[in-house]
Enzyme design. Sequence first.
Site, PDB file in Angstrom:
ATOM      1  N   SER A 110      -7.416   2.566  15.949  1.00  0.00           N
ATOM      2  CA  SER A 110      -7.172   1.766  17.073  1.00  0.00           C
ATOM      3  C   SER A 110      -7.609   2.479  18.332  1.00  0.00           C
ATOM      4  O   SER A 110      -7.620   3.758  18.218  1.00  0.00           O
ATOM      5  CB  SER A 110      -5.770   1.488  17.007  1.00  0.00           C
ATOM      6  N   TYR A 125       2.995   4.656  15.793  1.00  0.00           N
ATOM      7  CA  TYR A 125       1.573   3.823  15.584  1.00  0.00           C
ATOM      8  C   TYR A 125       0.549   4.883  15.929  1.00  0.00           C
ATOM      9  O   TYR A 125      -0.646   4.765  15.288  1.00  0.00           O
ATOM     10  CB  TYR A 125       1.596   2.567  16.406  1.00  0.00           C
ATOM     11  N   ALA A 131       0.454   8.004  16.447  1.00  0.00           N
ATOM     12  CA  ALA A 131       0.294   9.095  15.363  1.00  0.00           C
ATOM     13  C   ALA A 131      -0.515   8.638  14.037  1.00  0.00           C
ATOM     14  O   ALA A 131      -1.418   9.365  13.552  1.00  0.00           O
ATOM     15  CB  ALA A 131       1.775   9.661  15.038  1.00  0.00           C
ATOM     16  N   LYS A 148      -2.689   6.304  13.640  1.00  0.00           N
ATOM     17  CA  LYS A 148      -4.194   6.016  14.292  1.00  0.00           C
ATOM     18  C   LYS A 148      -4.876   7.117  14.385  1.00  0.00           C
ATOM     19  O   LYS A 148      -6.271   7.083  13.939  1.00  0.00           O
ATOM     20  CB  LYS A 148      -4.316   4.763  15.356  1.00  0.00           C
ATOM     21  N   ILE A 171      -7.047  -7.216  19.969  1.00  0.00           N
ATOM     22  CA  ILE A 171      -7.608  -8.379  19.110  1.00  0.00           C
ATOM     23  C   ILE A 171      -6.804  -9.397  18.958  1.00  0.00           C
ATOM     24  O   ILE A 171      -5.428  -9.276  18.479  1.00  0.00           O
ATOM     25  CB  ILE A 171      -8.173  -7.948  17.918  1.00  0.00           C
ATOM     26  N   ASN A 213      -7.143  -1.464   5.856  1.00  0.00           N
ATOM     27  CA  ASN A 213      -6.852  -2.197   7.041  1.00  0.00           C
ATOM     28  C   ASN A 213      -5.427  -2.586   7.191  1.00  0.00           C
ATOM     29  O   ASN A 213      -5.143  -2.662   8.360  1.00  0.00           O
ATOM     30  CB  ASN A 213      -8.026  -3.429   7.026  1.00  0.00           C
ATOM     31  N   VAL A 256       0.905  -1.404  -0.036  1.00  0.00           N
ATOM     32  CA  VAL A 256      -0.078  -0.009   0.043  1.00  0.00           C
ATOM     33  C   VAL A 256       0.850   1.249   0.030  1.00  0.00           C
ATOM     34  O   VAL A 256       0.319   2.226  -0.233  1.00  0.00           O
ATOM     35  CB  VAL A 256      -1.084  -0.072   1.116  1.00  0.00           C
TER      36      VAL A 256
HETATM   37  P1  NAP Z   1      -1.853  -8.635  11.157  1.00  0.00           P
HETATM   38  O1  NAP Z   1      -2.454 -10.058  11.403  1.00  0.00           O
HETATM   39  O2  NAP Z   1      -0.193  -8.268  11.286  1.00  0.00           O
HETATM   40  O3  NAP Z   1      -2.235  -8.345   9.800  1.00  0.00           O
HETATM   41  C1  NAP Z   1      -1.934  -7.190   8.836  1.00  0.00           C
HETATM   42  C2  NAP Z   1      -1.811  -7.642   7.579  1.00  0.00           C
HETATM   43  O4  NAP Z   1      -1.359  -6.413   6.538  1.00  0.00           O
HETATM   44  C3  NAP Z   1      -0.692  -8.559   7.157  1.00  0.00           C
HETATM   45  O5  NAP Z   1      -1.403  -9.585   6.377  1.00  0.00           O
HETATM   46  C4  NAP Z   1       0.264  -7.627   6.663  1.00  0.00           C
HETATM   47  O6  NAP Z   1       1.306  -8.739   5.617  1.00  0.00           O
HETATM   48  C5  NAP Z   1      -0.399  -6.803   5.948  1.00  0.00           C
HETATM   49  N1  NAP Z   1       0.417  -5.735   5.444  1.00  0.00           N
HETATM   50  C6  NAP Z   1       1.443  -5.184   6.290  1.00  0.00           C
HETATM   51  N2  NAP Z   1       2.216  -4.184   5.295  1.00  0.00           N
HETATM   52  C7  NAP Z   1       1.424  -3.993   4.300  1.00  0.00           C
HETATM   53  C8  NAP Z   1       1.677  -3.245   3.235  1.00  0.00           C
HETATM   54  N3  NAP Z   1       2.543  -2.159   3.225  1.00  0.00           N
HETATM   55  N4  NAP Z   1       0.811  -3.555   2.038  1.00  0.00           N
HETATM   56  C9  NAP Z   1      -0.027  -4.375   2.248  1.00  0.00           C
HETATM   57  N5  NAP Z   1      -0.499  -4.875   3.178  1.00  0.00           N
HETATM   58  C10 NAP Z   1       0.399  -4.821   4.176  1.00  0.00           C
HETATM   59  O7  NAP Z   1      -2.679  -7.520  11.837  1.00  0.00           O
HETATM   60  P2  NAP Z   1      -4.066  -7.130  12.587  1.00  0.00           P
HETATM   61  O8  NAP Z   1      -4.212  -7.211  13.830  1.00  0.00           O
HETATM   62  O9  NAP Z   1      -5.018  -8.041  11.651  1.00  0.00           O
HETATM   63  O10 NAP Z   1      -4.324  -5.660  12.144  1.00  0.00           O
HETATM   64  C11 NAP Z   1      -5.271  -5.016  11.024  1.00  0.00           C
HETATM   65  C12 NAP Z   1      -5.205  -3.809  11.220  1.00  0.00           C
HETATM   66  O11 NAP Z   1      -5.967  -3.774  12.650  1.00  0.00           O
HETATM   67  C13 NAP Z   1      -4.261  -2.943  11.535  1.00  0.00           C
HETATM   68  O12 NAP Z   1      -4.414  -1.549  10.871  1.00  0.00           O
HETATM   69  C14 NAP Z   1      -3.988  -2.694  12.898  1.00  0.00           C
HETATM   70  O13 NAP Z   1      -3.132  -1.518  13.113  1.00  0.00           O
HETATM   71  C15 NAP Z   1      -5.113  -2.530  13.549  1.00  0.00           C
HETATM   72  N6  NAP Z   1      -5.487  -2.990  14.807  1.00  0.00           N
HETATM   73  C16 NAP Z   1      -4.880  -4.140  15.349  1.00  0.00           C
HETATM   74  C17 NAP Z   1      -5.381  -4.275  16.599  1.00  0.00           C
HETATM   75  C18 NAP Z   1      -5.026  -5.698  17.322  1.00  0.00           C
HETATM   76  O14 NAP Z   1      -5.037  -5.903  18.599  1.00  0.00           O
HETATM   77  N7  NAP Z   1      -4.722  -6.841  16.517  1.00  0.00           N
HETATM   78  C19 NAP Z   1      -6.074  -3.246  17.632  1.00  0.00           C
HETATM   79  C20 NAP Z   1      -6.233  -2.154  16.955  1.00  0.00           C
HETATM   80  C21 NAP Z   1      -6.102  -1.935  15.548  1.00  0.00           C
HETATM   81  P3  NAP Z   1       2.573  -9.303   6.341  1.00  0.00           P
HETATM   82  O15 NAP Z   1       2.212 -10.154   7.601  1.00  0.00           O
HETATM   83  O16 NAP Z   1       3.104  -9.998   5.395  1.00  0.00           O
HETATM   84  O17 NAP Z   1       3.396  -8.034   7.041  1.00  0.00           O
END
Ligand code: NAP
Length: 248
Positions: A143, A156, A158, A160, A189, A91, A65
């Site tokens: 977030s 991070y 900043a 969000k 999560i 996302n 992205v």
């Molecule tokens: P995750 O399991 O790490 O999934 C994130 C996905 O994004 C991974 O498949 C990753 O690929 C991909 N990605 C990373 N860099 C990218 C790029 N430059 N272009 C395209 N895709 C890319 O994390 P998640 O927990 O599902 O998080 C999803 C969203 O929720 C994020 O925005 C995160 O900040 C937000 N969030 C998560 C939580 C939580 O507690 N888990 C809480 C609040 C917000 P790779 O694995 O190959 O890098």
Amino acid sequence: MGKRLESRVALITGAGQGIGRAIALRFADEGAKVVVVDIAEASANAVADEIKAAGNEALAAVCDVTQRDQVGALVERVLSAYGQIDILGNNAGITRDARLIKMTEEDFDRVIDVNLKGAFNLAQAVAGPMIERGYGRIISTASVVALYGNFGQTNYVATKAGVIGMTRVWARELGPKGITANAVAPGFIATDMIKTVPEKVIEGMIERTPVRRLGAPEDIAAAYLFLASEEASFVNGIVLSVDGGLVI
Ligand code: NAP
């Protein structure tokens, strides 16, 4: 109730695993054609295959992205495959945590690039086609930490907080064109992202969460579905917290 996203085309970034994967599967179940976007080819393919195996429509797409040429090519590809983009799920996100004193410029810049500029890149690329059709839903994953700050996450937090700010701008600019923009603010999560968080910190978070559990990716997918559905057509510019009451 019939399928809630029938005939919609949804593009979800970071959909190869975790929250994005849950959104992609849920949207497909609700009748959307889903473009499964991820930087990792194998995981994008796996999720698209899972959707197709269930008898639904999906397209796997590798795209970083942060790369505007890749984002442009992605949008072209989706438009030629499906003719339209109705829903964008911004996302994709990463963390590179360190205390302010220790955070490297490289880690600061990378998180800004993926989480903030990546969301801008995608929103900008889909806005034109959405304006042309007079319809669109832009949903971004923020977030809870944007609302209260978090130790070790200058970069991070900043991004969000920035995503929430951009969402409000898009809500104002695009609302008159039939496009809504909203954010979802997940609490903690259970995905790979929090695997680096120490067990004691997780236990503390659960203790402070009134519903006393971590969230599941499906909890976030349900909020995304609401914001993408017809029922949410008058919901614009909000931040929907899905955190078990962690931030009240
Ligand atoms: P995750 O399991 O790490 O999934 C994130 C996905 O994004 C991974 O498949 C990753 O690929 C991909 N990605 C990373 N860099 C990218 C790029 N430059 N272009 C395209 N895709 C890319 O994390 P998640 O927990 O599902 O998080 C999803 C969203 O929720 C994020 O925005 C995160 O900040 C937000 N969030 C998560 C939580 C939580 O507690 N888990 C809480 C609040 C917000 P790779 O694995 O190959 O890098």
